[in-house]
Design a protein around this motif. Sequence first.
Motif, PDB file in Angstrom:
ATOM      1  N   GLY A 407      96.746  84.831  -4.034  1.00 40.61           N
ATOM      2  CA  GLY A 407      96.182  85.865  -3.178  1.00 40.61           C
ATOM      3  C   GLY A 407      94.764  86.271  -3.512  1.00 40.61           C
ATOM      4  N   ASP A 408      94.200  85.692  -4.562  1.00 37.72           N
ATOM      5  CA  ASP A 408      92.827  86.001  -4.973  1.00 37.72           C
ATOM      6  C   ASP A 408      91.893  84.929  -4.418  1.00 37.72           C
ATOM      7  N   GLU A 409      90.707  85.336  -3.954  1.00 32.10           N
ATOM      8  CA  GLU A 409      89.736  84.398  -3.402  1.00 32.10           C
ATOM      9  C   GLU A 409      88.345  84.689  -3.945  1.00 32.10           C
ATOM     10  N   VAL A 410      87.597  83.632  -4.241  1.00 29.85           N
ATOM     11  CA  VAL A 410      86.182  83.727  -4.598  1.00 29.85           C
ATOM     12  C   VAL A 410      85.459  82.615  -3.845  1.00 29.85           C
ATOM     13  N   ILE A 411      84.290  82.951  -3.288  1.00 30.48           N
ATOM     14  CA  ILE A 411      83.549  82.003  -2.445  1.00 30.48           C
ATOM     15  C   ILE A 411      82.159  81.775  -3.033  1.00 30.48           C
ATOM     16  N   TYR A 412      81.738  80.520  -3.011  1.00 36.68           N
ATOM     17  CA  TYR A 412      80.391  80.134  -3.458  1.00 36.68           C
ATOM     18  C   TYR A 412      79.642  79.554  -2.278  1.00 36.68           C
ATOM     19  N   ILE A 413      78.437  80.065  -2.019  1.00 33.56           N
ATOM     20  CA  ILE A 413      77.572  79.539  -0.966  1.00 33.56           C
ATOM     21  C   ILE A 413      76.169  79.401  -1.542  1.00 33.56           C
ATOM     22  N   ALA A 414      75.538  78.235  -1.346  1.00 28.43           N
ATOM     23  CA  ALA A 414      74.212  78.034  -1.920  1.00 28.43           C
ATOM     24  C   ALA A 414      73.367  77.111  -1.059  1.00 28.43           C
ATOM     25  N   ASN A 415      72.091  77.435  -1.029  1.00 26.18           N
ATOM     26  CA  ASN A 415      71.080  76.537  -0.465  1.00 26.18           C
ATOM     27  C   ASN A 415      70.630  75.623  -1.596  1.00 26.18           C
ATOM     28  N   LEU A 416      71.059  74.366  -1.548  1.00 27.07           N
ATOM     29  CA  LEU A 416      70.727  73.437  -2.629  1.00 27.07           C
ATOM     30  C   LEU A 416      69.474  72.633  -2.292  1.00 27.07           C
ATOM     31  N   THR A 417      68.438  73.357  -1.879  1.00 31.27           N
ATOM     32  CA  THR A 417      67.123  72.763  -1.647  1.00 31.27           C
ATOM     33  C   THR A 417      66.057  73.733  -2.136  1.00 31.27           C
ATOM     34  N   ASP A 418      64.838  73.226  -2.240  1.00 31.06           N
ATOM     35  CA  ASP A 418      63.719  74.069  -2.682  1.00 31.06           C
ATOM     36  C   ASP A 418      62.951  74.658  -1.509  1.00 31.06           C
ATOM     37  N   GLN A 419      63.567  74.666  -0.316  1.00 30.68           N
ATOM     38  CA  GLN A 419      62.933  75.196   0.889  1.00 30.68           C
ATOM     39  C   GLN A 419      63.789  76.307   1.500  1.00 30.68           C
ATOM     40  N   PRO A 420      63.160  77.336   2.095  1.00 32.10           N
ATOM     41  CA  PRO A 420      63.951  78.337   2.814  1.00 32.10           C
ATOM     42  C   PRO A 420      64.538  77.713   4.075  1.00 32.10           C
ATOM     43  N   LEU A 421      65.708  78.194   4.488  1.00 34.57           N
ATOM     44  CA  LEU A 421      66.319  77.671   5.709  1.00 34.57           C
ATOM     45  C   LEU A 421      67.311  78.676   6.273  1.00 34.57           C
ATOM     46  N   LYS A 422      67.718  78.423   7.505  1.00 34.28           N
ATOM     47  CA  LYS A 422      68.742  79.236   8.159  1.00 34.28           C
ATOM     48  C   LYS A 422      69.920  78.338   8.501  1.00 34.28           C
ATOM     49  N   ALA A 423      71.113  78.863   8.261  1.00 36.04           N
ATOM     50  CA  ALA A 423      72.317  78.095   8.556  1.00 36.04           C
ATOM     51  C   ALA A 423      73.490  79.049   8.707  1.00 36.04           C
ATOM     52  N   SER A 424      74.456  78.637   9.473  1.00 36.56           N
ATOM     53  CA  SER A 424      75.684  79.421   9.609  1.00 36.56           C
ATOM     54  C   SER A 424      76.777  78.816   8.754  1.00 36.56           C
ATOM     55  N   VAL A 425      77.734  79.668   8.394  1.00 38.65           N
ATOM     56  CA  VAL A 425      78.867  79.246   7.564  1.00 38.65           C
ATOM     57  C   VAL A 425      80.148  79.646   8.269  1.00 38.65           C
ATOM     58  N   GLU A 426      81.152  78.780   8.222  1.00 40.92           N
ATOM     59  CA  GLU A 426      82.444  79.082   8.849  1.00 40.92           C
ATOM     60  C   GLU A 426      83.162  80.149   8.035  1.00 40.92           C
ATOM     61  N   LEU A 427      82.653  81.367   8.188  1.00 41.47           N
ATOM     62  CA  LEU A 427      83.164  82.472   7.383  1.00 41.47           C
ATOM     63  C   LEU A 427      82.914  83.780   8.114  1.00 41.47           C
ATOM     64  N   ASN A 428      83.928  84.609   8.198  1.00 32.78           N
ATOM     65  CA  ASN A 428      83.811  85.935   8.809  1.00 32.78           C
ATOM     66  C   ASN A 428      84.228  87.001   7.808  1.00 32.78           C
ATOM     67  N   GLY A 429      83.475  88.085   7.792  1.00 38.37           N
ATOM     68  CA  GLY A 429      83.878  89.203   6.960  1.00 38.37           C
ATOM     69  C   GLY A 429      82.742  89.789   6.148  1.00 38.37           C
ATOM     70  N   THR A 430      83.051  90.902   5.517  1.00 33.84           N
ATOM     71  CA  THR A 430      82.103  91.577   4.639  1.00 33.84           C
ATOM     72  C   THR A 430      82.572  91.410   3.201  1.00 33.84           C
ATOM     73  N   PHE A 431      81.659  90.995   2.364  1.00 36.59           N
ATOM     74  CA  PHE A 431      81.989  90.663   0.983  1.00 36.59           C
ATOM     75  C   PHE A 431      81.015  91.367   0.038  1.00 36.59           C
ATOM     76  N   THR A 432      81.379  91.393  -1.222  1.00 30.91           N
ATOM     77  CA  THR A 432      80.462  91.846  -2.266  1.00 30.91           C
ATOM     78  C   THR A 432      79.867  90.626  -2.956  1.00 30.91           C
ATOM     79  N   ASP A 433      78.543  90.585  -3.038  1.00 29.59           N
ATOM     80  CA  ASP A 433      77.883  89.543  -3.830  1.00 29.59           C
ATOM     81  C   ASP A 433      78.057  89.927  -5.287  1.00 29.59           C
ATOM     82  N   TYR A 434      78.880  89.180  -6.003  1.00 32.93           N
ATOM     83  CA  TYR A 434      79.269  89.549  -7.359  1.00 32.93           C
ATOM     84  C   TYR A 434      78.066  89.700  -8.286  1.00 32.93           C
TER      85      TYR A 434
END
Length: 461
Positions: A407-434
């Motif tokens: 029942g516990d979940e932790v999510i990792y999301i990262a831009n693995l490039t040296d450039q800024p970008l915009k992208a969507s993620v298949e994820l809905n909800g409000t989270f705390t950035d640990y």
Amino acid sequence: MKKILLSLVTVAFLMSCNDAPKQKEAVSATKTELAPISDEVLETATIYEANIRQYSEEGTFNAFTQDIPKLKEMGIDIIWVMPIYPISSTKSKGSLGSYYAITDYTKVNPEFGTLEDFQNLVKTAHDNGMYVVLDWVANHTGWDHVWIKEHPDYYTQDKDGNIVDPLNPETGETWGWTDVADLNYDNPKMREEMTADMLYWVKEEHVDGFRCDVASNVPTDFWSTAIPKLRAEKPIFMLAEAWQPELIEAGFDMLYNWDGHHAMNHIAQGEADVTAWDKRMQQIDSMYSDETILMNFITNHDENSWSGTVFERLGDAAETFAALEYLTPGMPLIYSGQEYDMNKRLLFFEKDTIIKKKGKFYPIYEKLNALKAKHAALNGGKQAASYERLSTSDDNKILAFKRAKDGDEVIYIANLTDQPLKASVELNGTFTDYMTGESVEFQKDRAFAFGPWQYYILVKE
């Protein structure tokens, strides 16, 4: 022999009662009755590689032991101590030689201190609820080892009867490890003595296991015979410097995640994209059993000295991949100095010193260790939490995945490039950035702005 060792332990204990009272108070304040190492411990454990020679200006057991309570506070569970044995001077490299050119498997290098000093190191670790594993070099010895003269048949020899250094089994050519002599595992007596020497450290000095150097170069059937004999004494933890799945079947608990490490280097250096990581995770699923533990790392003693520092190899992506090391199934490694932002290649055959000054990474590792310890979703042992890749609008550049268990979940999301970008993620909800404590909202149909190498570790609010 046992009576002598018991006497030494007693003397070491009595001496320790009179030394550095403030430090000893700190140790006793955190003293716990340490249970044997177990599969449950491995689920949340973090391992620390201790380079005794370079850890302090003194380069001694005692200097390292003073910092064991700090390592406990930082969240370390297992201390892997690089080889502590006397070093051969014949054919040695540099002025001090390699830790891996051993002259006696049952003694300690006087450069580091005495056996009593090492016993105090183990006791202090145990009192602080931490386990100690020794670096074991079963593939070869130094040229001054007593076996060279007394038992030359314990070694691999050429057609003229000359003992040789280790050879690449695929090519028959030397690895270039000219400071060591290759052991002959066709000799059953040598196998018996090797196992007996390992048993000494478990039975008499109470270590909790071994990290086995170039374990795949030693016949697998040696390990499958020796490891049960070690475990007959007490539960132990076995780490192989290898990737071959058959070593798990032989009794090892953990292997190196070399290909994961290389994928991180290639991505950070712009030589690969996120697909390299996805392929590695798919490879792990197909290659290893569910109970295989892989050690995740962004550096170790070999990588630091020979391939470059964390910052040389990963640059501005160092923190991003440090976080990924912890979020990936397996056990994370911290190498001596890594917590102090070490940005130099430590000398391998000479005395060097880590500058222990807290900077950016010390608090980062404290937070990551606490996260792993508290969240079942980051269990990385033989009952590891699940790993689910999350789709994004740019899977070649954005890595997103969810870990989940009980029942516990932790999510990792990262831009693995040296450039800024915009992208969507298949994820809905409000989270705390640990890592920041800030609230972050994701909607699967809305593009999200990422800075270069920006990452999030998300937990439910």
